[in-house]
Design a protein around this motif. Structure first.
Motif, PDB file in Angstrom:
ATOM      1  N   LEU A 156       0.816  -1.219   0.000  1.00  0.00           N
ATOM      2  CA  LEU A 156       0.000   0.000   0.000  1.00  0.00           C
ATOM      3  C   LEU A 156       0.848   1.267   0.000  1.00  0.00           C
ATOM      4  CD1 LEU A 156      -2.657  -1.146   2.588  1.00  0.00           C
ATOM      5  CD2 LEU A 156      -3.109  -0.562   0.203  1.00  0.00           C
ATOM      6  N   SER A 157       2.058   1.163   0.483  1.00  0.00           N
ATOM      7  CA  SER A 157       2.977   2.306   0.477  1.00  0.00           C
ATOM      8  C   SER A 157       4.372   1.747   0.697  1.00  0.00           C
ATOM      9  CB  SER A 157       2.624   3.323   1.574  1.00  0.00           C
ATOM     10  OG  SER A 157       3.165   2.924   2.816  1.00  0.00           O
ATOM     11  N   PRO A 158       5.420   2.517   0.390  1.00  0.00           N
ATOM     12  CA  PRO A 158       6.764   1.987   0.620  1.00  0.00           C
ATOM     13  C   PRO A 158       7.034   1.690   2.088  1.00  0.00           C
ATOM     14  CG  PRO A 158       6.833   3.880  -0.849  1.00  0.00           C
ATOM     15  CD  PRO A 158       5.432   3.817  -0.305  1.00  0.00           C
TER      16      PRO A 158
ATOM     17  N   HIS B 249       6.146  -5.795   5.676  1.00  0.00           N
ATOM     18  CA  HIS B 249       5.205  -4.678   5.497  1.00  0.00           C
ATOM     19  C   HIS B 249       4.660  -4.123   6.815  1.00  0.00           C
ATOM     20  CE1 HIS B 249       5.267  -5.298   1.197  1.00  0.00           C
ATOM     21  NE2 HIS B 249       5.084  -6.592   1.403  1.00  0.00           N
TER      22      HIS B 249
ATOM     23  N   SER C 197       4.856   3.601  10.608  1.00  0.00           N
ATOM     24  CA  SER C 197       6.018   2.723  10.746  1.00  0.00           C
ATOM     25  C   SER C 197       7.090   3.382  11.598  1.00  0.00           C
ATOM     26  CB  SER C 197       6.593   2.399   9.367  1.00  0.00           C
ATOM     27  OG  SER C 197       7.871   1.796   9.533  1.00  0.00           O
TER      28      SER C 197
ATOM     29  N   PRO D 233       3.080  11.968   7.106  1.00  0.00           N
ATOM     30  CA  PRO D 233       2.373  11.126   6.116  1.00  0.00           C
ATOM     31  C   PRO D 233       3.277  10.101   5.428  1.00  0.00           C
ATOM     32  CG  PRO D 233       1.691  13.418   5.897  1.00  0.00           C
ATOM     33  CD  PRO D 233       2.802  13.397   6.913  1.00  0.00           C
ATOM     34  N   GLU D 234       4.536  10.426   5.229  1.00  0.00           N
ATOM     35  CA  GLU D 234       5.466   9.507   4.552  1.00  0.00           C
ATOM     36  C   GLU D 234       5.577   8.150   5.247  1.00  0.00           C
ATOM     37  OE1 GLU D 234       5.957  12.626   5.266  1.00  0.00           O
ATOM     38  OE2 GLU D 234       6.714  13.629   3.477  1.00  0.00           O
TER      39      GLU D 234
ATOM     40  N   THR E 162       3.108   6.697   7.092  1.00  0.00           N
ATOM     41  CA  THR E 162       1.799   6.191   7.508  1.00  0.00           C
ATOM     42  C   THR E 162       1.009   5.620   6.342  1.00  0.00           C
ATOM     43  OG1 THR E 162       0.525   8.206   7.135  1.00  0.00           O
ATOM     44  CG2 THR E 162       1.702   8.036   9.232  1.00  0.00           C
ATOM     45  N   VAL E 163      -0.047   4.903   6.719  1.00  0.00           N
ATOM     46  CA  VAL E 163      -1.059   4.468   5.770  1.00  0.00           C
ATOM     47  C   VAL E 163      -2.411   4.636   6.455  1.00  0.00           C
ATOM     48  CG1 VAL E 163      -1.080   2.021   6.434  1.00  0.00           C
ATOM     49  CG2 VAL E 163      -1.598   2.665   4.088  1.00  0.00           C
ATOM     50  N   ARG E 164      -3.431   4.951   5.664  1.00  0.00           N
ATOM     51  CA  ARG E 164      -4.774   5.147   6.215  1.00  0.00           C
ATOM     52  C   ARG E 164      -5.708   4.129   5.588  1.00  0.00           C
ATOM     53  NH1 ARG E 164      -7.969  10.753   7.110  1.00  0.00           N
ATOM     54  NH2 ARG E 164     -10.104   9.963   7.220  1.00  0.00           N
ATOM     55  N   TRP E 165      -6.461   3.427   6.426  1.00  0.00           N
ATOM     56  CA  TRP E 165      -7.333   2.356   5.945  1.00  0.00           C
ATOM     57  C   TRP E 165      -8.793   2.736   6.105  1.00  0.00           C
ATOM     58  CZ3 TRP E 165      -6.640  -1.496   2.831  1.00  0.00           C
ATOM     59  CH2 TRP E 165      -7.548  -2.549   2.778  1.00  0.00           C
TER      60      TRP E 165
END
Ligand SMILES: O=C(O)CCC(=O)C(=O)O
Ligand SMILES: [Fe+2]
Length: 278
Positions: free
Chosen positions: A9-11, A41, A129, A231-232, A234-237
């Protein structure tokens, strides 16, 4: 054996896993594949997993012993499944960046969270992360932080003012307080399997950095909390009912957005015990 598809979903953090039902025991191959994906991940999502509490418990158990939460309510027949059932009468309290249960000497390895009932809109969850956040610090600040420890306290996120109201609540809170005095963890922890280093202070439970004067501790903690939440990292679900999230709680933090009141939102969590941070 079905083919697992793992889509990042993101690096920094997060992947969607498809091609697997979590309701039945995992094959050795699938368990290993999930473990590897989790290490890589730090956070995995699964869609369309209509798990009973027993199935969710049994899935989580394949990765370690389970924790029974001292304060949050659980499913009575399945006490390893904690229930977050929130609405205008039971306000959510996970709308802060935190790592789960860092108030014990061996904080959880991970957690498995299932969406059971959702508001019409809102109620997303973010994860960050701690390793990506650590890696982005200057070598100078990394070196400074690496020698430090911080105090974590259960009462910061579970205050008596909310959890010790009824007589039964007060008795449970007092017993939990007595069993869980404030304790110290390293500010930077090393992942026991990958060896990666991660920021391991969190707004939910961390009180202060032990080796620094209060003013310096406050400033540094405020910086680290803001840094981890960039934001770099993180991920939002956006949840759908029967989504399941499985995160590595050793090197991540999360934040459950409380924007859906007065609607109701119900989540079930199984929490896998971990080991002492170093
Ligand atoms: O409700 C959520 O999305 C997450 C709540 C939380 O902090 C947790 O389950 O550990
Ligand atoms: Fe949490």
């Amino acid at each position: 054996m079905s083919e697992l598809a793992i889509t990042p979903l993101s690096p920094a953090i997060g992947a969607i896993v498809s091609g697997l039902s979590l309701a039945a025991p995992l094959s050795d191959e699938h368990r290993t594949a999930l473990n590897d994906a989790l290490l890589r991940h730090q956070l995995l999502f699964f869609r369309d997993q209509a798990l009973t509490p027993e199935q969710q418990r049994d899935f989580a158990r394949q990765f370690g012993d389970l924790h029974i939460h001292p304060i949050y309510p659980n499913v009575p027949e399945t006490p390893q499944i904690l229930v977050l059932d929130t609405d205008a009468n039971n306000l959510p309290d996970n709308d802060n960046w935190h790592t789960d249960v860092t108030f014990i000497p061996t904080p959880p390895l991970g957690a498995v969270l299932a969406a059971k009932q959702l508001p019409p809109t809102g109620g997303d969850t973010l994860w960050a992360s701690g390793t990506a956040a650590y890696d982005a610090l200057s070598p100078q600040l990394q070196a400074l932080l690496s020698g430090l420890t911080a105090t974590h306290d259960f009462a910061k996120s579970f205050p008596a003012s909310r959890h010790a109201i009824s007589a039964a609540g007060r008795a449970r809170w007092e017993a939990t307080r007595a069993k869980n005095p404030p304790l110290s963890h390293p500010v930077i922890r090393t992942h026991p399997v990958t060896g990666r280093r991660a920021i391991f202070v969190n707004e939910g439970f961390t009180l202060r950095i032990n080796e620094l004067p209060e003013r310096e501790s406050r400033a540094l903690l405020d910086f680290l909390y803001a840094h981890v939440a960039r934001p770099e990292f993180t991920v939002r679900w956006r949840w759908q009912v029967n989504d399941v999230a499985f995160w590595d709680n050793r090197v991540t933090q999360h934040y459950a957005i409380a924007d859906y009141l007065p609607a109701r939102r119900v989540m079930h969590r199984a929490t896998i015990l971990g080991d002492a941070p170093f």
